[in-house]
Design a protein around this motif. Structure first.
Motif, short mmCIF file in Angstrom:
data_model
loop_
_atom_site.label_atom_id
_atom_site.label_comp_id
_atom_site.label_asym_id
_atom_site.label_seq_id
_atom_site.Cartn_x
_atom_site.Cartn_y
_atom_site.Cartn_z
N ILE A 163 0.83 -1.20 0.00
CA ILE A 163 0.00 0.00 0.00
C ILE A 163 0.87 1.26 0.00
O ILE A 163 1.88 1.33 0.70
CB ILE A 163 -0.91 -0.01 1.25
N ASP A 164 0.41 2.25 -0.77
CA ASP A 164 1.05 3.57 -0.75
C ASP A 164 0.55 4.31 0.49
O ASP A 164 -0.65 4.48 0.68
CB ASP A 164 0.64 4.31 -2.03
N GLU A 174 2.75 1.36 -5.38
CA GLU A 174 1.64 0.52 -4.89
C GLU A 174 1.39 -0.61 -5.89
O GLU A 174 1.34 -0.38 -7.10
CB GLU A 174 0.37 1.35 -4.71
#
Ligand SMILES: NC(=O)CC(=O)C(=O)O
Length: 257
Positions: free
Chosen positions: A8-9, A230
């Motif tokens: 995840i970013d 991501e």
């Protein structure tokens, strides 16, 4: 056994609520996986120390409920990474949550080795003390978090407790990326176990994240590795490989200490 790691970013331009909803949608798209893994402290970012107390939740809080629903909707085992947990004793912990396919919180793990030396997590959060294993139908997971990766005795303890695969959510910084891949492969080789190491992407609190989530097989080969951004990494694991390698090359049986 199909596993997906969602890297995840954690850039701070996205609110915690928005990220939680987005991650829930990503999980629901992974119905064909048996296990989905998220990274460490993905709601806030592992280096956003000032957010730990503000965004801390209980194990029945908003993130836990959202992850429970996502696991149930997708019908998968979900290692929901870790959250800043407000414990029943009032202290903060870096706690990983594992949900079963019916949405039950089946296991939780409080990170044992806290990062930061004399600042950050090391002073803001309490240390866990319990080794946690998660028996799945085909193999048993051993849980660790980020900095734990540097402490081989934890992983040996997990192997002794029956682990065949390690799941390691992380918020590993780019400047130590060489250590990340090397340590993941070392833990796999020395324990003849799969390693599923899921990091974060983006930059928060001025710390560029390494990304490069990685899945390593029990022979130490990298099966899949993400890039810096991501990304969802999906890989098929063969549980028999653990038993085959441990039988064909039984180094674990030669331990003398
Ligand atoms: N962030 C961590 O927990 C660990 C880390 O950054 C490291 O290099 O180790």
């Amino acid at each position: 056994m199909r596993a997906s790691l969602i890297q995840i970013d954690v850039n701070p331009y996205e609110s915690v609520n928005s990220r939680r909803e987005r991650v829930g949608s990503l999980i629901r798209e992974l119905r064909s996986s048996d296990l989905v893994v998220l990274p460490e402290l993905w709601t806030v970012g592992a280096f956003a120390y000032e957010l730990f107390a503000d965004e801390a939740e209980t194990l029945r809080g908003t993130t836990a409920r959202a992850m429970s629903e996502a696991a149930r909707d997708a019908g998968i085992w979900l290692h929901a990474g870790s959250i800043p947990e407000r414990g029943e004793d009032g202290a903060l912990y870096n706690t990983s949550l594992v949900f079963s396919p019916d949405g039950e919180l089946a296991h939780s793990y409080r990170k044992i080795h806290r990062f930061g030396f004399d600042k950050g997590e090391a002073v803001l959060m309490g240390a866990g003390s319990d080794l946690v294993t998660v028996p799945l139908p085909d193999l048993t997971l051993g849980l660790a978090t980020c900095y734990d990766l540097r402490f081989p005795e934890l992983f040996r303890g997990l192997v002794d407790a029956g682990a065949h695969a390690f799941v390691i959510p992380a918020g590993w910084p780019e400047r130590r990326r060489a250590h990340w891949t090397l340590l993941a492969r070392a833990r796999a080789v020395e324990n003849q176990a799969y390693v599923l190491a899921c990091g974060t992407a983006g930059t928060h609190a001025g710390v560029p994240q390494a990304g490069h989530s990685v899945v390593v097989d029990p022979w130490g080969e990298v099966l899949a590795e993400a890039g810096p951004g991501e990304e969802t990494l999906t890989v098929d694991l063969d549980p028999a490989k653990v038993f085959d390698i441990r039988e064909a090359f039984p180094a674990l049986k030669d331990r003398v200490l």
